[in-house]
Design a protein around this motif. Structure first.
Motif, PDB file in Angstrom:
ATOM      1  N   ARG A 124       6.164  10.280   0.926  1.00 53.56           N
ATOM      2  CA  ARG A 124       5.578   9.024   0.477  1.00 53.56           C
ATOM      3  C   ARG A 124       5.727   7.992   1.588  1.00 53.56           C
ATOM      4  O   ARG A 124       6.795   7.851   2.188  1.00 53.56           O
ATOM      5  CB  ARG A 124       6.247   8.530  -0.792  1.00 53.56           C
ATOM      6  CG  ARG A 124       5.925   9.366  -2.019  1.00 53.56           C
ATOM      7  CD  ARG A 124       6.379   8.662  -3.292  1.00 53.56           C
ATOM      8  NE  ARG A 124       5.997   9.423  -4.471  1.00 53.56           N
ATOM      9  CZ  ARG A 124       6.769  10.307  -5.083  1.00 53.56           C
ATOM     10  NH1 ARG A 124       7.981  10.548  -4.607  1.00 53.56           N
ATOM     11  NH2 ARG A 124       6.342  10.957  -6.146  1.00 53.56           N
ATOM     12  N   GLU A 162       0.852  -1.188   0.000  1.00 55.15           N
ATOM     13  CA  GLU A 162       0.000   0.000   0.000  1.00 55.15           C
ATOM     14  C   GLU A 162       0.889   1.241   0.000  1.00 55.15           C
ATOM     15  O   GLU A 162       1.936   1.263   0.660  1.00 55.15           O
ATOM     16  CB  GLU A 162      -0.912   0.029   1.226  1.00 55.15           C
ATOM     17  CG  GLU A 162      -1.877  -1.137   1.309  1.00 55.15           C
ATOM     18  CD  GLU A 162      -2.692  -1.099   2.584  1.00 55.15           C
ATOM     19  OE1 GLU A 162      -2.358  -0.254   3.455  1.00 55.15           O
ATOM     20  OE2 GLU A 162      -3.635  -1.903   2.718  1.00 55.15           O
ATOM     21  N   THR A 163       0.480   2.271  -0.729  1.00 54.77           N
ATOM     22  CA  THR A 163       1.268   3.508  -0.818  1.00 54.77           C
ATOM     23  C   THR A 163       0.367   4.713  -0.526  1.00 54.77           C
ATOM     24  O   THR A 163      -0.824   4.719  -0.864  1.00 54.77           O
ATOM     25  CB  THR A 163       1.899   3.665  -2.212  1.00 54.77           C
ATOM     26  OG1 THR A 163       0.864   3.693  -3.199  1.00 54.77           O
ATOM     27  CG2 THR A 163       2.851   2.521  -2.500  1.00 54.77           C
ATOM     28  N   GLU A 164       0.938   5.718   0.114  1.00 53.77           N
ATOM     29  CA  GLU A 164       0.285   6.999   0.362  1.00 53.77           C
ATOM     30  C   GLU A 164       1.253   8.120   0.000  1.00 53.77           C
ATOM     31  O   GLU A 164       2.480   7.945   0.080  1.00 53.77           O
ATOM     32  CB  GLU A 164      -0.126   7.139   1.831  1.00 53.77           C
ATOM     33  CG  GLU A 164      -1.171   6.148   2.293  1.00 53.77           C
ATOM     34  CD  GLU A 164      -1.523   6.344   3.757  1.00 53.77           C
ATOM     35  OE1 GLU A 164      -0.957   7.282   4.382  1.00 53.77           O
ATOM     36  OE2 GLU A 164      -2.338   5.567   4.281  1.00 53.77           O
ATOM     37  N   GLU A 165       0.715   9.258  -0.395  1.00 54.76           N
ATOM     38  CA  GLU A 165       1.553  10.387  -0.782  1.00 54.76           C
ATOM     39  C   GLU A 165       0.935  11.677  -0.256  1.00 54.76           C
ATOM     40  O   GLU A 165      -0.279  11.913  -0.375  1.00 54.76           O
ATOM     41  CB  GLU A 165       1.692  10.462  -2.301  1.00 54.76           C
ATOM     42  CG  GLU A 165       2.576  11.609  -2.777  1.00 54.76           C
ATOM     43  CD  GLU A 165       2.788  11.604  -4.284  1.00 54.76           C
ATOM     44  OE1 GLU A 165       2.739  12.697  -4.876  1.00 54.76           O
ATOM     45  OE2 GLU A 165       3.003  10.496  -4.847  1.00 54.76           O
TER      46      GLU A 165
END
Length: 533
Positions: free
Chosen positions: A448, A430-433
């Motif tokens: 990130r 899972e990635t968030e920015e």
């Protein structure tokens, strides 16, 4: 004083030895990357003086300028001249096989039927000629008997009726046979025209080696002939068997050849020499560089972009059939025993070496590329020679598990193989920015966050922990206006290693049925004049 024999010109006849063929079998072959060097040996009986021998046949693909003939045994035998002589010979008429076309089978069937019908016609013509002779003899007998007053009207009538009946019956059969032969001739001519238009049957090219030798005394001598030939190549291949903590690696050479002749019981040598490479350096050309003043817009902004960069390594291209990666040095491998390679253009595997060594394995994951966890086996090259780059057949306790690739490995160096994915491990990424701007400097900051959820599904009888090596990457800046910072205090757990290529590594121990979450946080900050981030 004795006269010294003088070698005649090549075009002059040599009365000493008639033009006869001597076998010239292939005894040794050195396979190169895209061709082969073939050595042949012949034992011949030589008279004293100058003789011309016709050796062969040999492959018609032999390269003339590489032909070399010698008498290794010496003994007063000297080779004066050697050349390859080629000739076209029409192919012998052979019956079609299962691989031939239906048209060729039809032509063959019509030819067989025509031959059989021709024999029937010849038998009928012979029978009619015999009946004509019999009728002539009977008429002569009737004339002689009537002259003597001997009248046998009933017998003569019966004989004449029988002869006329057989002549009529056989004449009708002969008419039918001739009509059938005409039909067969028309059908066969049409089929042959179609066959000539669809399939050509060219003459076969044969080659022989003509050698002119000089012998001081009569006797047996050994001649060795060598030459290069195209349409032959080889590539390395391997078979890796993993059992417990041991790895057995078998090295093989895969050979393809379609030189027109089989290599039967030949000593095979495999070399990475590239005889086709040019010996001259490339020509130098001018490369003009020009300078110009930057515009005002170019001074105010810096254009950047994110791009994927593959870490370059030396080795052959993977497009099509790769070349032989030998690490920049010519390598030579030899087969342990003579082998045979037919000229069918198919792959034939020749065993070279086998070694058994200790191996260690780890479970590795690259979640950005794949959600699978792969088992990687590391071992030391104890083969005694360099392991060239090539495909590897992977075998474990359950049997064949897939195919991997082995890179070039020097003797004694460490190597690694991937034995496929593990069914008991999974990784979810899972990635968030987040994006913001600092108030004082006006720099743009992109944060990130990458979360990796690692799970292990184990069987009830499993009790030990397994260490999974997880690798993730962060960007690497090439300009001073852009900075990349790893926030170790926000990472959970902190990574074990960060290399110069931006690859982050964790060694995660997982118990049976265990789950772990890895958090990676990094920042990309850029000056206000940077555009494109």
């Amino acid at each position: 004083m004795t006269d010294t024999p003088i070698a005649p010109l090549p075009d002059e006849p040599l009365p000493q030895v008639p033009a006869a063929d001597h076998p010239l079998p292939v005894t040794a072959v050195t396979c190169l990357e895209d061709r082969a060097h073939v050595e042949r040996t012949a034992v011949v009986d030589l008279p004293a003086g100058v003789s011309r021998l016709r050796l062969g046949p040999v492959s018609a693909l032999a390269v003339d300028r590489t032909l070399r003939a010698e008498a290794p045994g010496g003994g007063g035998v000297r080779v004066l001249d050697a050349r390859v002589v080629r000739s076209w010979v029409p192919r012998a008429p052979l019956p079609p096989t299962a691989g031939d076309s239906e048209l060729r089978h039809r032509v063959h069937a019509l030819e067989q039927e025509q031959q059989a019908e021709t024999r029937v016609r010849e038998r009928l013509e012979a029978r009619l000629a015999l009946l004509a002779q019999l009728a002539a003899d009977l008429l002569r007998e009737i004339g002689e008997g009537a002259g003597r007053g001997e009248l046998e009207r009933s017998r003569w009538g019966r004989e004449l009726d029988r002869i006329d009946g057989e002549r009529d019956a056989h004449g009708e059969k002969l008419r039918v046979s001739r009509a059938r032969l005409e039909e067969l001739a028309e059908d066969l001519a049409a089929a042959r025209r179609a066959l000539d238009a669809a399939e050509q049957e060219p003459a076969e090219l044969f080659a022989h080696v003509e050698v002119t030798v000089e012998a001081e005394a009569a006797g047996r001598a050994e001649l060795k002939v060598g030459h290069l030939t195209p349409c032959a190549l080889w590539r390395p291949a391997y078979r890796a068997s993993l059992a417990g903590g041991r790895l057995v690696l078998e090295t093989e050479a895969v050979v393809w050849q379609r030189t027109g002749e089989d290599w039967s019981g030949a000593r095979l040598t495999f070399s990475t020499a590239r005889s086709a490479l040019a010996s001259e350096p490339p020509r130098l050309t001018e490369d003009v560089l020009s300078l110009r003043e930057r515009t005002a817009e170019e001074r105010r902004t810096v254009e950047v972009e994110l791009r994927e960069e593959e870490i370059g390594t030396t080795g052959p291209s993977a497009d099509g059939l790769p070349g032989v990666d030998d690490g920049g040095e010519v390598r030579v491998l030899r087969a342990a025993s003579p082998a045979s390679v037919p000229a069918d253009g198919r792959a034939h595997r020749i065993p070279l070496t086998v070694f058994d060594t200790a191996a260690s394995s780890e479970f590795a994951a690259a979640p950005e590329l794949s959600p699978l966890v792969t088992r990687v086996v590391r071992f030391r090259n104890d083969a005694g020679h360099a392991l060239l780059a090539g495909p590897v057949d992977l075998v474990q306790g359950s049997g064949f598990t897939g195919r991997g690739e082995l890179r070039f490995t020097a003797p004694g160096a460490a190597a690694e193989l991937s034995f496929g994915s593990s069914d008991g491990h999974r990784v979810v990424r899972e990635t968030e920015e987040g994006r913001g701007t600092t108030g004082i400097t006006g720099r743009t900051v992109v944060t990130r966050t990458v979360r990796l959820h690692l799970s292990r599904f184990s069987a009830p009888e499993e009790r030990d922990e397994q260490v999974v090596t997880v690798r993730e990457r962060i960007p690497v800046s090439e300009v001073s206006s852009v900075e990349v910072k790893l926030r170790k205090e926000a990472c959970s757990p902190p990574p074990d290693e960060l290399d110069s290529e931006g690859v982050v590594r964790w060694d995660v121990p997982l118990p049976p049925g265990g789950r772990r979450t890895l958090t990676l946080v990094y920042e990309v900050s850029a000056a206000s004049k940077v555009a494109g981030l």
